[in-house]
Design a protein around this motif. Structure first.
Motif, PDB file in Angstrom:
ATOM      1  N   GLU A 133       0.815  -1.210   0.000  1.00  0.00           N
ATOM      2  CA  GLU A 133       0.000   0.000   0.000  1.00  0.00           C
ATOM      3  C   GLU A 133       0.852   1.265   0.000  1.00  0.00           C
ATOM      4  OE1 GLU A 133      -3.387   0.551  -0.187  1.00  0.00           O
ATOM      5  OE2 GLU A 133      -3.437  -1.572  -0.759  1.00  0.00           O
ATOM      6  N   GLU A 134       2.164   1.082  -0.046  1.00  0.00           N
ATOM      7  CA  GLU A 134       3.118   2.202  -0.127  1.00  0.00           C
ATOM      8  C   GLU A 134       2.922   3.205   1.016  1.00  0.00           C
ATOM      9  OE1 GLU A 134       2.642   3.767  -4.090  1.00  0.00           O
ATOM     10  OE2 GLU A 134       3.827   2.148  -4.967  1.00  0.00           O
ATOM     11  N   ILE A 135       2.784   2.653   2.224  1.00  0.00           N
ATOM     12  CA  ILE A 135       2.710   3.520   3.407  1.00  0.00           C
ATOM     13  C   ILE A 135       4.107   4.076   3.666  1.00  0.00           C
ATOM     14  CG2 ILE A 135       2.152   3.651   5.858  1.00  0.00           C
ATOM     15  CD1 ILE A 135      -0.271   3.076   4.083  1.00  0.00           C
ATOM     16  N   LYS A 136       4.231   5.366   3.566  1.00  0.00           N
ATOM     17  CA  LYS A 136       5.533   6.015   3.716  1.00  0.00           C
ATOM     18  C   LYS A 136       5.781   6.407   5.171  1.00  0.00           C
ATOM     19  CE  LYS A 136       6.114   5.821  -0.732  1.00  0.00           C
ATOM     20  NZ  LYS A 136       7.031   4.816  -1.324  1.00  0.00           N
ATOM     21  N   LEU A 137       7.034   6.387   5.538  1.00  0.00           N
ATOM     22  CA  LEU A 137       7.436   6.796   6.880  1.00  0.00           C
ATOM     23  C   LEU A 137       7.538   8.317   6.901  1.00  0.00           C
ATOM     24  CD1 LEU A 137       8.173   5.298   9.527  1.00  0.00           C
ATOM     25  CD2 LEU A 137      10.566   5.594   8.887  1.00  0.00           C
ATOM     26  N   THR A 138       6.563   8.980   7.468  1.00  0.00           N
ATOM     27  CA  THR A 138       6.513  10.437   7.481  1.00  0.00           C
ATOM     28  C   THR A 138       7.333  11.000   8.645  1.00  0.00           C
ATOM     29  OG1 THR A 138       4.549  10.501   8.900  1.00  0.00           O
ATOM     30  CG2 THR A 138       4.193  10.325   6.509  1.00  0.00           C
ATOM     31  N   LYS A 187       8.226   9.353  12.309  1.00  0.00           N
ATOM     32  CA  LYS A 187       9.574   9.291  12.873  1.00  0.00           C
ATOM     33  C   LYS A 187       9.604   9.932  14.254  1.00  0.00           C
ATOM     34  CE  LYS A 187      12.047   9.231   8.452  1.00  0.00           C
ATOM     35  NZ  LYS A 187      12.966   9.958   7.552  1.00  0.00           N
ATOM     36  N   LYS A 188       8.876  11.023  14.409  1.00  0.00           N
ATOM     37  CA  LYS A 188       8.817  11.681  15.719  1.00  0.00           C
ATOM     38  C   LYS A 188       8.138  10.759  16.737  1.00  0.00           C
ATOM     39  CE  LYS A 188       7.210  15.807  18.147  1.00  0.00           C
ATOM     40  NZ  LYS A 188       6.685  15.011  19.280  1.00  0.00           N
ATOM     41  N   SER A 189       7.084  10.052  16.291  1.00  0.00           N
ATOM     42  CA  SER A 189       6.397   9.114  17.168  1.00  0.00           C
ATOM     43  C   SER A 189       7.347   8.013  17.627  1.00  0.00           C
ATOM     44  CB  SER A 189       5.194   8.503  16.445  1.00  0.00           C
ATOM     45  OG  SER A 189       4.596   7.486  17.220  1.00  0.00           O
ATOM     46  N   VAL A 190       8.183   7.529  16.708  1.00  0.00           N
ATOM     47  CA  VAL A 190       9.161   6.490  17.045  1.00  0.00           C
ATOM     48  C   VAL A 190      10.164   7.016  18.065  1.00  0.00           C
ATOM     49  CG1 VAL A 190      11.129   5.179  16.141  1.00  0.00           C
ATOM     50  CG2 VAL A 190       8.939   5.143  14.940  1.00  0.00           C
ATOM     51  N   TYR A 208      16.808  -1.878  15.830  1.00  0.00           N
ATOM     52  CA  TYR A 208      15.527  -2.040  16.507  1.00  0.00           C
ATOM     53  C   TYR A 208      14.468  -1.142  15.878  1.00  0.00           C
ATOM     54  CZ  TYR A 208      12.080  -2.173  20.285  1.00  0.00           C
ATOM     55  OH  TYR A 208      10.921  -2.313  21.011  1.00  0.00           O
ATOM     56  N   LYS A 209      14.854   0.079  15.541  1.00  0.00           N
ATOM     57  CA  LYS A 209      13.912   0.987  14.881  1.00  0.00           C
ATOM     58  C   LYS A 209      13.507   0.455  13.519  1.00  0.00           C
ATOM     59  CE  LYS A 209      16.254   4.915  15.264  1.00  0.00           C
ATOM     60  NZ  LYS A 209      16.536   6.366  15.209  1.00  0.00           N
ATOM     61  N   GLU A 210      14.497  -0.020  12.760  1.00  0.00           N
ATOM     62  CA  GLU A 210      14.223  -0.481  11.399  1.00  0.00           C
ATOM     63  C   GLU A 210      13.367  -1.746  11.381  1.00  0.00           C
ATOM     64  OE1 GLU A 210      14.892   0.857   8.524  1.00  0.00           O
ATOM     65  OE2 GLU A 210      16.042   2.576   9.251  1.00  0.00           O
ATOM     66  N   LYS A 211      13.602  -2.641  12.329  1.00  0.00           N
ATOM     67  CA  LYS A 211      12.914  -3.937  12.292  1.00  0.00           C
ATOM     68  C   LYS A 211      11.627  -3.983  13.108  1.00  0.00           C
ATOM     69  CE  LYS A 211      16.882  -6.875  11.225  1.00  0.00           C
ATOM     70  NZ  LYS A 211      17.669  -8.071  11.639  1.00  0.00           N
ATOM     71  N   VAL A 212      11.487  -3.080  14.075  1.00  0.00           N
ATOM     72  CA  VAL A 212      10.314  -3.148  14.952  1.00  0.00           C
ATOM     73  C   VAL A 212       9.503  -1.854  14.949  1.00  0.00           C
ATOM     74  CG1 VAL A 212       9.499  -3.531  17.318  1.00  0.00           C
ATOM     75  CG2 VAL A 212      11.433  -4.841  16.439  1.00  0.00           C
ATOM     76  N   LEU A 213      10.108  -0.764  15.382  1.00  0.00           N
ATOM     77  CA  LEU A 213       9.340   0.457  15.602  1.00  0.00           C
ATOM     78  C   LEU A 213       8.824   1.075  14.313  1.00  0.00           C
ATOM     79  CD1 LEU A 213      11.376   2.136  18.496  1.00  0.00           C
ATOM     80  CD2 LEU A 213       9.355   0.670  18.628  1.00  0.00           C
ATOM     81  N   TYR A 214       9.666   1.144  13.287  1.00  0.00           N
ATOM     82  CA  TYR A 214       9.198   1.717  12.024  1.00  0.00           C
ATOM     83  C   TYR A 214       8.077   0.885  11.400  1.00  0.00           C
ATOM     84  CZ  TYR A 214      13.029   5.144  11.946  1.00  0.00           C
ATOM     85  OH  TYR A 214      13.870   6.189  12.229  1.00  0.00           O
ATOM     86  N   PRO A 215       8.230  -0.446  11.282  1.00  0.00           N
ATOM     87  CA  PRO A 215       7.128  -1.243  10.730  1.00  0.00           C
ATOM     88  C   PRO A 215       5.836  -1.121  11.535  1.00  0.00           C
ATOM     89  CG  PRO A 215       9.154  -2.517  10.685  1.00  0.00           C
ATOM     90  CD  PRO A 215       9.448  -1.273  11.479  1.00  0.00           C
ATOM     91  N   ASN A 216       5.947  -1.124  12.875  1.00  0.00           N
ATOM     92  CA  ASN A 216       4.749  -0.995  13.697  1.00  0.00           C
ATOM     93  C   ASN A 216       4.065   0.348  13.492  1.00  0.00           C
ATOM     94  OD1 ASN A 216       5.213  -3.526  14.724  1.00  0.00           O
ATOM     95  ND2 ASN A 216       5.950  -2.839  16.714  1.00  0.00           N
TER      96      ASN A 216
END
Length: 290
Positions: free
Chosen positions: A72-77, A81-84, A114-122
């Motif tokens: 769905e091409e959900i982009k990391l805004t 990033k601030k939420s992470v 950890y950010k790349e594999k867990v927090l960003y995807p979540n």
């Protein structure tokens, strides 16, 4: 169950099923020992079966949603990033000086991994929920009825009634940013929905307003002995669409998340080829595998 599958869960072997009644996945060399204790061995198959029954459903759902987020091409805004970063601050505060070691114990090299594999995807999965709400905003705006309103809160009914009368007589509610009593606080405009935590009956009165304006009575919360004055500022959620969507996501909690999951899993013809995982997903929400 659907007969086609466009999402295959990582580490599971696809087995053609009819209804998933008794089928089960397995791994190669399942009898090979992973651990031995004297004459006793724990095999790869035993570990796999335990892990599958314990974590299989949640792991499968999470991986499927990650795949869908990419499709769905959900982009990391910047907001995501601030939420992470905010989440990391909380985690670090909780873990203290043990934070880095806890990451390594969990299998992550460092904070970035950890950010790349867990927090960003979540976090991107939350973006998927917002997209679901946006795609279905007509029906969800109808059922959740987002409204914008300003709120004054008091511990004294007398103070609340006095503020209400002053507003009726023309004093702008914005002037109550700091209420001139020891019992009052203000919250100048928030988006509310049918799921918002408000005193009994308060949202019904907000929703009943056909146009912006003051609710001309003090609303009492009998459970907390607090008193409220509300002024509705927006009644059409299409005029504050982004805030309305955010409010539905935040107040809808697991209900809206589950509805979103069902929507996306159905769109991508999600199918499960293992009875343990199928049963686990059905226990979370039977619509996931219907």
């Amino acid at each position: 169950m659907k007969k086609q599958c466009t999402i295959l869960t990582a580490c599971l072997v696809a087995v053609a099923l009819t209804g998933c009644a008794d089928a089960s996945t397995s791994i190669s060399k399942s009898d090979e020992a992973l651990v031995t204790i004297g004459d006793t061995k724990i095999t790869k198959g035993e570990v796999y079966d335990v892990a599958k029954r314990t974590y299989g459903a949640s792991f499968t759902l999470n991986e499927a949603l990650n795949v869908i987020s990419e499709k769905e091409e959900i982009k990391l805004t910047d907001e995501m990033k601030k939420s992470v970063e905010d989440q990391l601050k909380i985690l670090k505060s909780s873990a203290g000086e043990n934070f880095e070691q806890q990451l390594k114990d969990a299998g992550y090299k460092n904070e970035e991994e950890y950010k790349e594999k867990v927090l960003y995807p979540n976090t991107k999965q939350q973006g998927l929920v917002k997209k679901y709400v946006k795609n279905n905003k007509k029906s969800l705006f109808s059922s959740y009825s987002p409204r914008k309103a300003q709120k004054l809160e008091f511990t004294s009914k007398e103070d609340a009634q006095k503020a209400l009368e002053e507003i009726k007589n023309g004093k702008p509610i914005e002037e109550f940013t700091t209420v001139n009593t020891s019992s009052g606080t203000s919250q100048l405009e928030e988006t509310y929905t049918t799921k918002s935590s408000l005193p009994t009956g308060a949202f019904d009165k907000i929703k009943a307003m056909e146009k912006p304006g003051l609710i001309e009575e003090v609303i009492e919360d009998t459970t907390s002995s607090k008193y409220y004055v509300f002024k509705v500022t927006q009644v059409d959620p299409n005029k504050f669409e982004d805030d309305a969507i955010d409010a539905i996501v935040s107040t809808g909690s697991s209900e809206i998340t589950n509805a979103s999951n069902v929507y996306w899993l159905d769109k991508y013809e999600f199918n499960v080829y293992d009875k343990d995982i199928y049963d686990g997903l059905k226990a979370i929400d039977e619509k996931y595998v219907d």
